[in-house]
Write a protein that holds these residues in place. Structure first.
Motif: not given
Lengths: 201, 207
Positions: A175-188
């Motif tokens: 599992q990739h450790a990421q929540d899609p809601r927290l990283t919407d549009g993230a660039q860095m």
């Protein structure tokens, strides 16, 4: 047995230890020199077990302009790898037995290192419905690692079902450790640098 | 459950906590997260755009410590080659990802050496464990990652620890040219790779 896959590796340092000689007889490490073996001057070279990569994007099928199984596994061999796990986000997605068998066979044909396809957890990596986990496990590719990688499985019930299902054949979910809601549009990375550079963190 | 490319000090702590509870979890880190920081993004060069993103020097230090103490089980490259038109664009439009297969070993050696693991008796067994034995176990590969002992399949790599080299993207076998290590001088070169006794690489070149 002897011949092409039989070697005498002189002067190697296994795991950086004292220099010694390693013997290979028909592809297997042995204690004594096999007859007809080829000699390789490995004076002072460190010997390690072949490297294994759990996370490689080989891009085939679908994006052969970016990488192929042939070029990616040659790069792997040059980097010291004897096995790589090919991630499922190809086009088509590796979510059925046919695709993982295709990638596995391409790896066999290229011959640079073992290719172990990673199966998608959900159909099309869409996170809605379990992929054919059992069929991929029972295929010629014998898939044991499953992942939706960058898409993540973020439905907890779907994840629970997948984990229960995989127990039948000792599979594992990566599992990739990421929540899609927290990283919407993230660039860095969000922090001092993102504030300074004006990029969304 | 296996966690892909852990990249922050906080996530190392979470994995450490989960393992202390006795849960069956494992984790991996990429070579680039062990070596590069988000300062590089100031160049706006998309070669440094990756997901998870490059983090701070404190995160890099925590990842190195986690790899050494075993909280992080394995190094995994997340090798992500991209076509030029997808990567050499303005930052916001560029694809996420970096190549890594050809530089992984050298970058891990450099990172661990910087972290103070420079005694060969500690360094090489650690690399064999985190880049071969444990990833093979996580991937359920019984024929890979075995000790170099009689009876094991002859899957092995021979490394010239004294041969420093400078990374040139044009020389890579991968179709991807998006290495964040271009122009850097790294320690240690792969001289030969053997797959079940058959050389796939000899003298640093395809066999």
């Amino acid at each position: 047995m002897s011949g092409q896959n039989s070697w005498v590796l002189k002067g190697v340092r296994p795991l950086g230890g004292e220099p010694t000689t390693l013997f290979v007889d028909d592809g297997v490490l042995v204690d004594a020199e096999p007859s007809g073996a080829q000699s390789f001057d490995a004076d002072g070279l460190i010997a390690l077990p072949g490297l294994v990569d759990l996370h490689t994007h080989l891009r085939e099928p679908g994006r052969e302009d970016a990488e192929t199984v042939e070029t990616g596994t040659l790069a792997a061999a040059l980097g010291g790898f004897t096995a790589v796990h090919a991630m499922a986000n190809t086009e088509p997605v590796a979510d059925v037995a046919g695709v993982v068998e295709q990638v596995w066979r391409l790896g066999q044909d290229a011959g640079h290192c073992d290719v172990h396809p990673v199966g998608a957890v959900t159909v099309g990596l869409r996170g809605e419905q379990l992929a054919e986990l059992g069929a991929m496990a029972e295929s010629a590719a014998r898939v044991r690692v499953f992942s939706d990688d960058g898409k993540c499985v973020h439905d907890p019930m779907l994840m629970r079902r997948a984990l229960e299902y995989l127990r039948a054949f000792d599979g594992v979910i990566a599992q990739h450790a990421q929540d899609p809601r927290l990283t919407d549009g993230a660039q860095m990375n969000e922090g001092v640098q993102s504030a300074r550079l004006g990029l969304v963190g | 459950m296996h966690f892909c490319h852990v990249s922050t000090a906080g996530s190392v702590e979470l994995v450490r906590w989960a393992k202390s509870k006795g849960w069956n979890v494992t984790a991996e880190v990429t070579p680039h997260h062990l070596f590069l920081t988000d300062d590089l993004v100031a160049s706006y060069d998309p070669v440094f755009k990756v997901n998870p993103p490059l983090r701070t020097a404190d995160d890099v230090e925590a990842l190195r410590a986690g790899l050494v103490d075993g909280t992080i089980d394995a190094v995994a490259t997340d090798h992500a080659p991209h076509a030029l038109e997808d990567k050499e664009t303005e930052w916001a439009a560029a694809a996420f990802g970096m190549t890594g297969l050809e530089t992984a070993l050298a970058v891990v050696i450099a990172a661990l050496t910087e972290h103070g693991v420079d005694d060969p008796a500690a360094l090489w067994p650690l690399i064999a464990d985190r880049m071969s034995a444990r990833p093979a176990a996580i991937g359920r590969l019984s024929h890979q990652g075995q000790p170099l002992a009689a009876g094991a399949p002859a899957n092995l790599v021979l490394v010239d620890a004294a041969a420093a080299w400078t990374v040139d993207p044009a020389q890579s076998a991968s179709r991807g040219r998006n290495t964040p290590f271009a122009g850097r001088t790294l320690p240690a070169r792969v001289t030969a790779t053997f797959l079940r006794g058959r050389p796939t690489v000899l003298d640093g070149k395809p066999a």
